[in-house]
Motif scaffolding. Structure first.
Motif, PDB file in Angstrom:
ATOM      1  N   ALA A  24      -3.814   2.921   7.967  1.00  0.00           N
ATOM      2  CA  ALA A  24      -3.322   2.517   6.577  1.00  0.00           C
ATOM      3  C   ALA A  24      -3.604   0.919   6.529  1.00  0.00           C
ATOM      4  N   ASN A  25      -4.620   1.041   6.040  1.00  0.00           N
ATOM      5  CA  ASN A  25      -5.227  -0.746   5.796  1.00  0.00           C
ATOM      6  C   ASN A  25      -4.773  -1.335   4.272  1.00  0.00           C
ATOM      7  N   ASN A  26      -3.341  -1.456   4.483  1.00  0.00           N
ATOM      8  CA  ASN A  26      -2.943  -1.976   3.350  1.00  0.00           C
ATOM      9  C   ASN A  26      -1.643  -3.096   3.671  1.00  0.00           C
ATOM     10  N   LEU A  29       1.911  -2.457   2.226  1.00  0.00           N
ATOM     11  CA  LEU A  29       2.645  -1.326   2.864  1.00  0.00           C
ATOM     12  C   LEU A  29       3.158  -1.914   4.355  1.00  0.00           C
ATOM     13  N   ALA A  93      -0.505   4.940   1.754  1.00  0.00           N
ATOM     14  CA  ALA A  93      -1.615   4.201   1.611  1.00  0.00           C
ATOM     15  C   ALA A  93      -2.648   4.730   0.526  1.00  0.00           C
ATOM     16  N   ALA A  96      -1.400   4.398  -2.898  1.00  0.00           N
ATOM     17  CA  ALA A  96      -1.431   2.937  -3.184  1.00  0.00           C
ATOM     18  C   ALA A  96      -0.690   2.362  -4.303  1.00  0.00           C
ATOM     19  N   MET A 120       6.809  -2.143  -2.577  1.00  0.00           N
ATOM     20  CA  MET A 120       5.475  -2.272  -2.564  1.00  0.00           C
ATOM     21  C   MET A 120       5.116  -2.611  -4.034  1.00  0.00           C
TER      22      MET A 120
END
Length: 288
Positions: A24-26, A29, A93, A96, A120
């Motif tokens: 999860a490249n967020n 988050l 993620a 989003a 978020m």
């Protein structure tokens, strides 16, 4: 017992690890995982930790035990847990949630992942948490009461009326997409949809001897719905979003494979069989 300063560091390390494990490249988050205290949504410790051999109680009520990629029992006698953090990280993620958006969380449990997503979307956004189980719904309402951007409801999340949503996050295994969810998506809205058979999570534990559950992201594009495979899943069944005909169609579909290749959800079953992964009364998941 860890003091609060130590827990802040531990939560940051946990958030970094969970984001990595969930692919999860967020950044938003990861911040939410670091700043939302998991212990605030699980009741007083010690806590029952799920293992494949059963539940094991933490040695004491130190919240440090909770900051790992583990499932914590909410209603252990029913096999109902606060889900695996890395799995939720991957699914959230994929959804989003963005600042200012409206998220609907179906199957909110005790509210932990509702709080993550509420963090978020921020103060300009809103989150509606819906829980079927009355005791858990009351627990979630109490746990989330301090968040002014969250509304908690008790009811069947497949039929409870909802305001138009940017994200609908279903946290239980359905055998079909509910009309309420598809109708409730805004343009560009994302539905996180776990589709499971009765073999996925039977008497408290999944059966891994056969494929039986997958998570899809459904994105509204005008009157169409794109579909993307997100990951395999073992999850508690979704009350209200199951029917026998869809159950049988899903079991056959998982048996033949190909669910990672779906591209579109159609609100009809008037589709050639060769174009479908699954075709059930009133809906289909297709390869084009």
């Amino acid at each position: 017992m860890f003091n609060e300063a130590e827990l802040i560091v531990l939560r940051r390390a946990y958030a970094r690890q969970i984001a990595f494990l969930g692919d999860a490249n967020n950044a938003a988050l990861e911040r939410a995982y670091a700043e939302v205290p998991r212990e605030a949504y699980l009741g007083p410790g010690p806590w029952p930790i799920f293992r494949w051999t059963g539940y094991t109680q933490t040695p004491d009520a130190d919240p440090a035990w909770l900051y790992s990629d583990i499932l914590v029992g909410l209603v252990p006698e029913r096999g109902l847990n606060n889900g695996q953090p890395s799995a939720h990280a991957g699914w959230i993620a994929a959804a989003a949630p963005l600042p200012g958006e409206h998220v609907v969380h179906i199957g909110a449990g005790a509210g932990y992942y509702s709080a993550i997503m509420a963090h978020m979307v921020g103060s300009a956004g809103t989150l509606t948490a819906i829980e079927y189980d009355p005791a858990l719904a009351a627990c979630a309402a109490a746990n989330l009461a301090h968040l002014p951007n969250v509304l908690t409801l008790h009811g069947d999340g497949s039929v409870v009326p909802i305001a138009p949503a940017d994200v609908i996050y279903v946290n239980a295994g359905a055998s079909r997409p509910a009309d309420t969810w598809l109708d409730g998506l805004k343009q560009g809205g994302r539905l996180i949809l776990p589709l499971t058979t009765k073999f996925n999570f039977g008497e408290g534990a999944p059966d891994f001897s056969r494929p039986s559950g997958a998570v899809f992201r459904i994105t509204r594009r005008g009157s169409n719905f794109d579909a993307d495979f997100i990951g395999d899943v073992a999850v508690f069944p979704c009350e209200g979003a199951r029917d026998e005909a869809s159950e049988q169609a899903l079991a056959a579909a998982f048996g033949k494979g190909g669910y990672r290749d779906v591209k579109r959800l159609l609100r009809t079953d008037d589709v050639p069989e060769e174009e479908c992964w699954v075709r059930a009364p009133g809906w289909s998941l297709t390869y084009r």
